[in-house]
Design a protein around this motif. Structure first.
Motif, PDB file in Angstrom:
ATOM      1  N   GLU A   1       0.842  -1.187   0.000  1.00  0.00           N
ATOM      2  CA  GLU A   1       0.000   0.000   0.000  1.00  0.00           C
ATOM      3  C   GLU A   1       0.880   1.241   0.000  1.00  0.00           C
ATOM      4  OE1 GLU A   1      -2.670  -0.162   3.332  1.00  0.00           O
ATOM      5  OE2 GLU A   1      -3.632  -2.006   2.626  1.00  0.00           O
ATOM      6  N   LYS A   2       0.771   2.039  -1.045  1.00  0.00           N
ATOM      7  CA  LYS A   2       1.523   3.293  -1.176  1.00  0.00           C
ATOM      8  C   LYS A   2       3.022   3.092  -0.932  1.00  0.00           C
ATOM      9  CE  LYS A   2      -2.459   5.992   0.158  1.00  0.00           C
ATOM     10  NZ  LYS A   2      -3.070   6.871   1.130  1.00  0.00           N
ATOM     11  N   GLY A   3       3.571   2.023  -1.525  1.00  0.00           N
ATOM     12  CA  GLY A   3       5.000   1.754  -1.422  1.00  0.00           C
ATOM     13  C   GLY A   3       5.435   1.100  -0.127  1.00  0.00           C
ATOM     14  N   ILE A   4       4.494   0.793   0.759  1.00  0.00           N
ATOM     15  CA  ILE A   4       4.804   0.158   2.047  1.00  0.00           C
ATOM     16  C   ILE A   4       4.417  -1.317   1.971  1.00  0.00           C
ATOM     17  CG2 ILE A   4       4.305   0.146   4.529  1.00  0.00           C
ATOM     18  CD1 ILE A   4       5.732   2.701   3.600  1.00  0.00           C
ATOM     19  N   LEU A   5       5.331  -2.191   2.407  1.00  0.00           N
ATOM     20  CA  LEU A   5       5.050  -3.616   2.505  1.00  0.00           C
ATOM     21  C   LEU A   5       4.459  -3.881   3.880  1.00  0.00           C
ATOM     22  CD1 LEU A   5       5.186  -6.576   1.676  1.00  0.00           C
ATOM     23  CD2 LEU A   5       7.563  -6.602   2.420  1.00  0.00           C
ATOM     24  N   LYS A   6       3.220  -4.367   3.915  1.00  0.00           N
ATOM     25  CA  LYS A   6       2.529  -4.658   5.163  1.00  0.00           C
ATOM     26  C   LYS A   6       2.428  -6.172   5.335  1.00  0.00           C
ATOM     27  CE  LYS A   6      -0.319  -0.516   5.329  1.00  0.00           C
ATOM     28  NZ  LYS A   6      -0.174  -0.101   6.702  1.00  0.00           N
ATOM     29  N   MET A   7       2.769  -6.622   6.530  1.00  0.00           N
ATOM     30  CA  MET A   7       2.653  -8.037   6.877  1.00  0.00           C
ATOM     31  C   MET A   7       1.663  -8.150   8.037  1.00  0.00           C
ATOM     32  SD  MET A   7       5.612 -10.631   8.135  1.00  0.00           S
ATOM     33  CE  MET A   7       5.259 -11.557   9.613  1.00  0.00           C
ATOM     34  N   TRP A   8       0.517  -8.819   7.789  1.00  0.00           N
ATOM     35  CA  TRP A   8      -0.501  -9.018   8.817  1.00  0.00           C
ATOM     36  C   TRP A   8      -0.414 -10.447   9.323  1.00  0.00           C
ATOM     37  CZ3 TRP A   8      -4.461 -12.438   9.537  1.00  0.00           C
ATOM     38  CH2 TRP A   8      -5.400 -12.119  10.516  1.00  0.00           C
ATOM     39  N   SER A   9      -0.297 -10.594  10.661  1.00  0.00           N
ATOM     40  CA  SER A   9      -0.163 -11.918  11.267  1.00  0.00           C
ATOM     41  C   SER A   9      -1.110 -12.074  12.442  1.00  0.00           C
ATOM     42  CB  SER A   9       1.256 -12.128  11.816  1.00  0.00           C
ATOM     43  OG  SER A   9       2.199 -12.129  10.816  1.00  0.00           O
ATOM     44  N   GLU A  10      -1.575 -13.302  12.628  1.00  0.00           N
ATOM     45  CA  GLU A  10      -2.307 -13.626  13.843  1.00  0.00           C
ATOM     46  C   GLU A  10      -1.297 -13.836  14.962  1.00  0.00           C
ATOM     47  OE1 GLU A  10      -6.260 -16.071  12.663  1.00  0.00           O
ATOM     48  OE2 GLU A  10      -4.394 -17.195  12.568  1.00  0.00           O
ATOM     49  N   ILE A  11      -1.690 -13.429  16.163  1.00  0.00           N
ATOM     50  CA  ILE A  11      -0.898 -13.700  17.358  1.00  0.00           C
ATOM     51  C   ILE A  11      -1.871 -14.142  18.444  1.00  0.00           C
ATOM     52  CG2 ILE A  11       1.003 -12.117  16.846  1.00  0.00           C
ATOM     53  CD1 ILE A  11      -0.343 -10.064  18.701  1.00  0.00           C
ATOM     54  N   LYS A  12      -1.353 -14.593  19.571  1.00  0.00           N
ATOM     55  CA  LYS A  12      -2.225 -15.055  20.650  1.00  0.00           C
ATOM     56  C   LYS A  12      -3.142 -13.907  21.089  1.00  0.00           C
ATOM     57  CE  LYS A  12      -2.256 -17.343  25.071  1.00  0.00           C
ATOM     58  NZ  LYS A  12      -1.488 -17.967  26.127  1.00  0.00           N
ATOM     59  N   GLY A  13      -4.441 -14.133  20.962  1.00  0.00           N
ATOM     60  CA  GLY A  13      -5.424 -13.151  21.393  1.00  0.00           C
ATOM     61  C   GLY A  13      -5.583 -11.945  20.484  1.00  0.00           C
ATOM     62  N   GLY A  14      -5.081 -12.012  19.249  1.00  0.00           N
ATOM     63  CA  GLY A  14      -5.250 -10.855  18.372  1.00  0.00           C
ATOM     64  C   GLY A  14      -4.475 -10.949  17.073  1.00  0.00           C
ATOM     65  N   ASN A  15      -3.986  -9.794  16.624  1.00  0.00           N
ATOM     66  CA  ASN A  15      -3.204  -9.742  15.387  1.00  0.00           C
ATOM     67  C   ASN A  15      -2.211  -8.598  15.444  1.00  0.00           C
ATOM     68  OD1 ASN A  15      -4.390  -7.249  14.019  1.00  0.00           O
ATOM     69  ND2 ASN A  15      -6.232  -8.448  14.389  1.00  0.00           N
TER      70      ASN A  15
END
Length: 193
Positions: A93-107
């Motif tokens: 998004e707009k030149g930014i690499l975003k990494m979305w991950s699940e973690i314990k109790g959230g993200n």
């Protein structure tokens, strides 16, 4: 005299493609590519992130390859059990690499920006269910931690779902220099942010 030689040929077992994302990461107006592949031979099912940047001749060149940033699906410490989390998603998004991950109790979402010849971590947004904090309200309590690594400002906000006003807001300044590079980043680093 007889000599035996061993072949040090590296076998690439990262053969199953799990994710692919295209977008402009280095602001040159050309499409770059992110690929996540799984090693289907190794019983822990490790994953490899590769980032390919476009060149002036139109070809893609490997800029980064990491097997440390994504947790294996069946980590050794789980003794053959699934880690319980989806394979992270990647977005540009707009030149930014975003990494979305699940973690314990959230993200958690990590933002990496291509600068100084590297992909550097510039922002972290972590959302967790924090019902164990001792609040007595029956609604779910969430903590959102936003960490701007460029400015060093980390803000934590505790909120109850359905209420407009935050329960508590905490701010502190933490300078991280140099900014973490994606090739050095480990999935366990989520505990740092």
């Amino acid at each position: 005299m007889g000599l035996l030689a061993q072949s040090n040929k590296s076998i690439d077992n990262y053969s199953y493609q799990v994710r692919e994302e295209n977008g402009d990461l280095n602001n040159d107006g050309k499409m770059d590519k992110i690929i996540v592949k799984m090693d289907t031979i190794d019983e822990t099912r490790p994953l490899r992130l590769q980032i390919f940047l476009s060149q002036p001749n139109g070809k893609l060149t490997l800029a980064v390859s990491s097997t440390k940033i994504i947790e294996p699906q069946y980590p050794v410490e789980n003794k053959g059990e699934f880690n319980g989390y989806q394979i992270p998603s990647f977005f540009i998004e707009k030149g930014i690499l975003k990494m979305w991950s699940e973690i314990k109790g959230g993200n958690i979402t990590y933002d990496f920006k291509y600068q100084n010849g590297n992909f550097e971590l510039i922002y972290v947004n972590k959302l967790t269910n924090n019902a164990t904090k001792g609040y007595t309200d029956e609604n779910t309590i969430f903590t959102e931690a936003k960490f701007d690594l460029v400015t060093g400002i980390r803000t934590e906000t505790d909120e109850v779902s359905g209420l407009a006003k935050a329960l508590e807001v905490r701010k502190k300044r933490i300078l991280v220099r140099p900014l973490p590079k994606i090739q050095d980043f480990k999935f366990s680093d989520k505990e740092l942010y």
